[in-house]
Scaffold this active site. Structure first.
Site, PDB file in Angstrom:
ATOM      1  N   LYS A  83      -7.601  65.903   5.393  1.00 10.06           N
ATOM      2  CA  LYS A  83      -8.879  65.969   4.951  1.00 10.06           C
ATOM      3  C   LYS A  83      -9.605  65.125   5.111  1.00 10.06           C
ATOM      4  O   LYS A  83      -9.468  63.905   4.261  1.00 10.06           O
ATOM      5  CB  LYS A  83      -9.309  66.754   3.526  1.00 10.06           C
ATOM      6  CG  LYS A  83      -9.856  67.731   3.339  1.00 10.06           C
ATOM      7  CD  LYS A  83      -9.049  68.363   2.143  1.00 10.06           C
ATOM      8  CE  LYS A  83     -10.462  69.419   1.361  1.00 10.06           C
ATOM      9  NZ  LYS A  83     -10.256  69.484   0.139  1.00 10.06           N
TER      10      LYS A  83
HETATM   11  C1  E4P Z   1     -11.262  72.566  -1.381  1.00 12.29           C
HETATM   12  O1  E4P Z   1     -11.300  72.021  -0.260  1.00 12.29           O
HETATM   13  C2  E4P Z   1     -12.637  71.957  -2.038  1.00 12.29           C
HETATM   14  O2  E4P Z   1     -12.175  71.107  -2.318  1.00 12.29           O
HETATM   15  C3  E4P Z   1     -12.333  72.840  -3.108  1.00 12.29           C
HETATM   16  O3  E4P Z   1     -12.683  74.059  -3.098  1.00 12.29           O
HETATM   17  C4  E4P Z   1     -13.243  72.464  -4.147  1.00 12.29           C
HETATM   18  O4  E4P Z   1     -13.541  73.060  -4.657  1.00 12.29           O
HETATM   19  P1  E4P Z   1     -14.814  72.734  -6.374  1.00 12.29           P
HETATM   20  O5  E4P Z   1     -16.626  72.925  -5.961  1.00 12.29           O
HETATM   21  O6  E4P Z   1     -14.864  74.290  -6.885  1.00 12.29           O
HETATM   22  O7  E4P Z   1     -14.655  71.806  -6.950  1.00 12.29           O
END
Ligand code: E4P
Length: 217
Positions: A83
């Site tokens: 990522k």
């Molecule tokens: C996943 O890939 C993301 O990092 C995550 O869904 C972020 O979620 P949040 O906005 O609830 O922290």
């Protein structure tokens, strides 16, 4: 539509992994911090448990260090998706890692223009954050609709991974819009099982069955 679990908690993954509907896992630095565990060990353990893509996020912000981190994370297992953030450096690294055959998930996407660039940089997944957009009064799912349309217009193969999911309706809307994946916190998965009429109907069936005095086993 594929469902990924948005957690770095091994127990939560184990609890849902046998259901057959966990197609992958996403983590981020905040989720790793919340788990209180070592990043590399945690990702290795999740990759052993789950067959599908497991996202592990870089933490550097410059391209050179980010690339080294990405290459190290990619070595953990074949199903790691590295990522990277949607920055200029992140997209450079996305292109480099994708060219090396690594799956890349471009995260922190908040606009259609950003999503277009990520696809051109060879991203396997683009992660638009719908909940965080809703939180500031924007239309998170509107962004998904635009990205799905633009990718379809040009046959772009990057998968739309709906992230920052806050509730069941986000998941349903994502599926209606043709998103490829929704990454869902375990508590939202639990909410997806539930319907008051299911509970009411089951209680009625159980009560009527008890009156028959029969048993199947
Ligand atoms: C996943 O890939 C993301 O990092 C995550 O869904 C972020 O979620 P949040 O906005 O609830 O922290």
């Amino acid at each position: 539509m594929k469902l990924f679990l948005d957690t770095a908690n091994i127990d939560e993954i184990k609890a849902l992994n046998n259901t057959g509907f966990v197609d992958g896992v996403t983590t981020n630095p905040s989720l790793i911090a919340k788990s209180g565990r070592d990043l590399m060990e945690t990702i290795a353990e999740i990759c052993d448990l789950v067959d599908g893509p497991v996202s592990a996020e870089v933490t550097a912000t410059d391209a050179e260090t980010m690339l080294k981190e990405g290459q190290k994370l990619a070595k953990i297992a074949d199903n790691v998706a590295v990522k990277v953030p949607l920055t200029e450096a992140g997209l450079l690294v996305c292109k480099a890692l994708s060219d090396q055959g690594t799956m890349v998930n471009v995260t922190l996407c908040f606009s259609t223009a950003q999503a277009l660039l990520a696809a051109k940089a060879g991203a396997k997944f683009i992660s638009p954050f719908v909940g965080r957009l809703d939180d500031i009064g924007s239309n998170g799912m509107g962004l998904i609709e635009e990205i799905v349309t633009i990718y379809a217009n040009y046959d772009m193969r990057t998968e739309v991974l709906v992230a920052s999911v806050r509730g069941v309706q986000h998941v349903v809307d994502a599926a209606l819009m043709g998103a490829d994946v929704a990454t869902v916190p375990p508590q939202v998965i639990s909410a997806m099982f539930k319907h008051p009429l299911t509970d009411k109907g089951l209680a009625a069936f159980m009560s009527d069955w008890e009156k028959t005095g029969q048993s199947i086993l």
